[in-house]
Design a protein around this motif. Structure first.
Motif, PDB file in Angstrom:
ATOM      1  N   UNK A 102      74.533  71.788  48.803  1.00  0.00           N
ATOM      2  CA  UNK A 102      75.623  72.451  49.514  1.00  0.00           C
ATOM      3  C   UNK A 102      75.840  71.725  50.829  1.00  0.00           C
ATOM      4  N   UNK A 103      77.098  71.645  51.247  1.00  0.00           N
ATOM      5  CA  UNK A 103      77.447  71.081  52.543  1.00  0.00           C
ATOM      6  C   UNK A 103      77.933  72.228  53.413  1.00  0.00           C
ATOM      7  N   UNK A 123      69.219  66.886  53.175  1.00  0.00           N
ATOM      8  CA  UNK A 123      69.380  65.526  52.665  1.00  0.00           C
ATOM      9  C   UNK A 123      70.060  64.614  53.674  1.00  0.00           C
ATOM     10  N   UNK A 124      71.092  65.119  54.319  1.00  0.00           N
ATOM     11  CA  UNK A 124      71.818  64.288  55.277  1.00  0.00           C
ATOM     12  C   UNK A 124      72.557  65.173  56.262  1.00  0.00           C
ATOM     13  N   UNK A 173      70.578  60.062  56.905  1.00  0.00           N
ATOM     14  CA  UNK A 173      70.155  60.494  55.581  1.00  0.00           C
ATOM     15  C   UNK A 173      71.105  59.997  54.522  1.00  0.00           C
ATOM     16  N   UNK A 174      70.984  60.559  53.321  1.00  0.00           N
ATOM     17  CA  UNK A 174      71.837  60.141  52.211  1.00  0.00           C
ATOM     18  C   UNK A 174      71.758  61.132  51.069  1.00  0.00           C
ATOM     19  N   UNK A 175      72.193  60.690  49.889  1.00  0.00           N
ATOM     20  CA  UNK A 175      72.252  61.597  48.741  1.00  0.00           C
ATOM     21  C   UNK A 175      70.886  62.124  48.331  1.00  0.00           C
ATOM     22  N   UNK A 232      63.446  56.287  58.986  1.00  0.00           N
ATOM     23  CA  UNK A 232      63.894  57.613  58.556  1.00  0.00           C
ATOM     24  C   UNK A 232      64.498  58.356  59.752  1.00  0.00           C
ATOM     25  N   UNK A 233      65.717  58.011  60.097  1.00  0.00           N
ATOM     26  CA  UNK A 233      66.367  58.635  61.253  1.00  0.00           C
ATOM     27  C   UNK A 233      66.682  60.105  60.981  1.00  0.00           C
ATOM     28  N   UNK A 234      66.907  60.451  59.717  1.00  0.00           N
ATOM     29  CA  UNK A 234      67.090  61.862  59.367  1.00  0.00           C
ATOM     30  C   UNK A 234      65.843  62.650  59.759  1.00  0.00           C
ATOM     31  N   UNK A 235      64.673  62.129  59.381  1.00  0.00           N
ATOM     32  CA  UNK A 235      63.421  62.799  59.701  1.00  0.00           C
ATOM     33  C   UNK A 235      63.134  62.845  61.187  1.00  0.00           C
ATOM     34  N   UNK A 236      63.529  61.786  61.905  1.00  0.00           N
ATOM     35  CA  UNK A 236      63.339  61.768  63.353  1.00  0.00           C
ATOM     36  C   UNK A 236      64.187  62.843  64.012  1.00  0.00           C
ATOM     37  N   UNK A 237      65.414  63.007  63.516  1.00  0.00           N
ATOM     38  CA  UNK A 237      66.349  63.938  64.148  1.00  0.00           C
ATOM     39  C   UNK A 237      65.954  65.399  63.915  1.00  0.00           C
ATOM     40  N   UNK A 238      65.532  65.717  62.689  1.00  0.00           N
ATOM     41  CA  UNK A 238      65.176  67.099  62.373  1.00  0.00           C
ATOM     42  C   UNK A 238      63.926  67.492  63.161  1.00  0.00           C
ATOM     43  N   UNK A 239      64.014  68.561  63.910  1.00  0.00           N
ATOM     44  CA  UNK A 239      62.898  69.000  64.737  1.00  0.00           C
ATOM     45  C   UNK A 239      62.905  68.400  66.128  1.00  0.00           C
ATOM     46  N   UNK A 240      63.946  67.645  66.480  1.00  0.00           N
ATOM     47  CA  UNK A 240      64.002  67.031  67.809  1.00  0.00           C
ATOM     48  C   UNK A 240      64.569  67.973  68.862  1.00  0.00           C
ATOM     49  N   UNK A 241      64.851  69.203  68.473  1.00  0.00           N
ATOM     50  CA  UNK A 241      65.201  70.291  69.393  1.00  0.00           C
ATOM     51  C   UNK A 241      66.447  69.988  70.244  1.00  0.00           C
TER      52      UNK A 241
END
Length: 483
Positions: free
Chosen positions: A107-108, A165-166, A180-182, A190-199
């Motif tokens: 879902x988006x 995912x993204x 991130x991506x599909x 892994x910039x998606x992982x870096x961003x998540x949790x960066x408050x």
């Protein structure tokens, strides 16, 4: 105070009707769920889409104005605390479920969509969104991304980072990028992982693509009482040691049970020292076999009452009691601080005993309700501000968090560091660690305009007297007013 040129620029970015400058309305944004820290922002901006978020951030970058992104304001670490000379960019109007793809099970959604509304929007396809913070009815997915929020069922299914995912992200200079991506992965870091949790310190997440799961074939839930917190903790360890990974294992002590029962009457035993909520899900045969093993483990540790939910209604009632616990504590204490730390499962009994001793030494009660399966504690320090107990409560809360680190755990499991625990970060990380984190942040935001003063300790922040806001005597007398 922002000058006319800046006000005009923000009005052009988001529309004049979406700029809040009225002092009374601004007070609605002065804090998040951690109400002890308050600061009224200079302006609040209410963008309607990603383009206007980017336009607002671009204005901030051009004029060097700090900004704080805000979702529902349910955070418990002061992560959405405004900056006095800055703006709040509220995402509350970005509430659209943009797309549901039942084939690819994604879902988006926009960042202002509530956590639970994702599940509601996908239920017709037999799908749901797994991370479920206790505030899932009101907390938004943008805030979940910022804090890497967890919940009761994250023992088995993981946290927000395992299901995003993204993201379309507005960087602190106003540039719009996709992280991130599909499949949740992309070439390079892994910039998606870096961003998540960066408050919120690296930018603002807008359109977010989440992974959906199929509703389990079977769900079995039990509520078990025990003669001691130690016995309940031993049950948790034995369940995991048996190779069983429940969907959830939650523990509540007597104070938390008392509060929850007064609030919702979920059927908990008021006299029990401790209770566990254990939920298993999956294929019927596997679920049934593991459920019998869990019951046997409970019996082996002196379970005094075992209640098995007969249907979805009873299961919902059990969970209503657990998820109402934080707010319900207000029924047994005029004030309380919710804390969030993690310890190894094998040290649950030890840490709870230490917390009880620390509470007794401080002359304060501590209620415990937490994700026992992954050792994520949520001690609630009860106090009465009018009786002058605030400072003792703040010190006890801080000491409990740092105790978790001492016992091999961490400062936070899901609520984040925010303003509340930034000065405790050196207890967990060395100077080199913190310097690397700061360099990563600078790679996204060299000017440190995005949610400044959060997550990482600063000399200014940690040099000030920590804790809840204390009014000036003239304010208490009604002679002056705090803006």
């Amino acid at each position: 105070m922002l000058d006319a040129e800046v006000l005009h620029a923000f009005s052009s970015a988001v529309g004049a009707a979406n700029v809040v400058s009225d002092p009374v309305r601004l007070r609605s944004y002065e804090c998040d769920g951690l109400t002890g820290f308050k600061q009224v922002p200079s302006l609040v901006l209410l963008p309607l889409d990603t383009a206007s978020v980017a336009a607002a951030v671009t204005v901030c970058h051009r004029y060097g104005i700090p900004f704080v992104a805000r979702g529902a304001g349910t955070g418990l670490s002061g992560g959405a605390l405004p900056v006095a000379d800055g703006v709040v960019i509220s995402l509350q109007r970005l509430r659209e479920v943009v797309e549901v793809d039942p084939v690819d099970r994604i879902a988006v959604v926009q960042p202002g969509v509530t956590n639970l509304d994702i599940t509601k929007a996908t239920a017709q396809y037999g799908l749901y969104y797994a991370p479920d913070p206790s505030s899932q009815q009101v907390c938004t997915i943008g805030g979940n991304v910022a804090e890497n929020s967890g919940g009761a069922h994250c023992l088995k299914y993981g946290f927000t980072t395992n299901h995003v995912l993204s993201m379309t992200v507005v960087l602190p200079d106003g540039e719009v990028v996709t992280l991130g991506g599909d499949t949740g992965e992309q070439l390079g870091p892994d910039l998606r992982g870096v961003f998540i949790g960066s408050e919120g310190t690296l930018g603002i997440a807008c359109d977010i693509t989440v992974r959906l799961l199929t509703v389990p074939e079977t769900v079995r839930t039990l509520l078990a009482d025990f003669p001691s917190v130690t016995a309940a903790g031993e049950v948790v360890s034995d369940i995991i040691a048996a190779g069983i990974v429940p969907a959830a294992v939650e523990m509540m002590d007597n104070l938390a049970i008392e509060a929850a029962e007064k609030a919702v009457g979920a059927g908990y035993t008021l006299t029990t020292p401790a209770a566990l909520v254990v939920e298993l899900d999956g294929p019927a045969a596997e679920c049934g076999n593991q459920f019998e093993q869990v019951k046997a483990i409970c019996d082996r540790h002196g379970c005094t009452r075992l209640h098995i939910a007969k249907d979805a209604g009873e299961r919902a009632k059990i969970w209503q009691g657990r998820k109402a616990a934080f707010a319900a504590v207000g029924r047994i204490s005029p004030d309380y601080i919710v804390q969030d730390g993690v310890v190894p499962r094998t040290r649950l009994a030890e840490v709870l005993g230490r917390i009880e001793a620390m509470g007794n030494a401080a002359g304060l009660r501590v209620a415990n309700v937490f994700h026992a399966g992954d050792g994520n504690l949520h001690p609630l320090v009860l106090f009465d501000a009018d009786a002058g107990e605030s400072e003792r409560a703040e010190n006890l809360s801080k000491d409990i968090t740092e105790l978790c680190v001492e016992l091999g755990g961490s400062l936070s499991g899901e609520h984040g560091i925010g303003t509340d625990k930034a000065c405790s970060m050196p207890r967990m990380f060395g100077e080199d660690d913190l310097a690397v984190m700061d360099r990563v942040r600078a790679g996204f935001d060299a000017d440190k305009l995005s949610n400044p003063g959060k997550l990482l300790p600063t000399p200014r922040l940690c040099g000030e007297k920590p804790g809840r806001y204390r009014p000036h005597p003239l304010e208490e007398a009604g002679v002056i007013e705090r803006l």
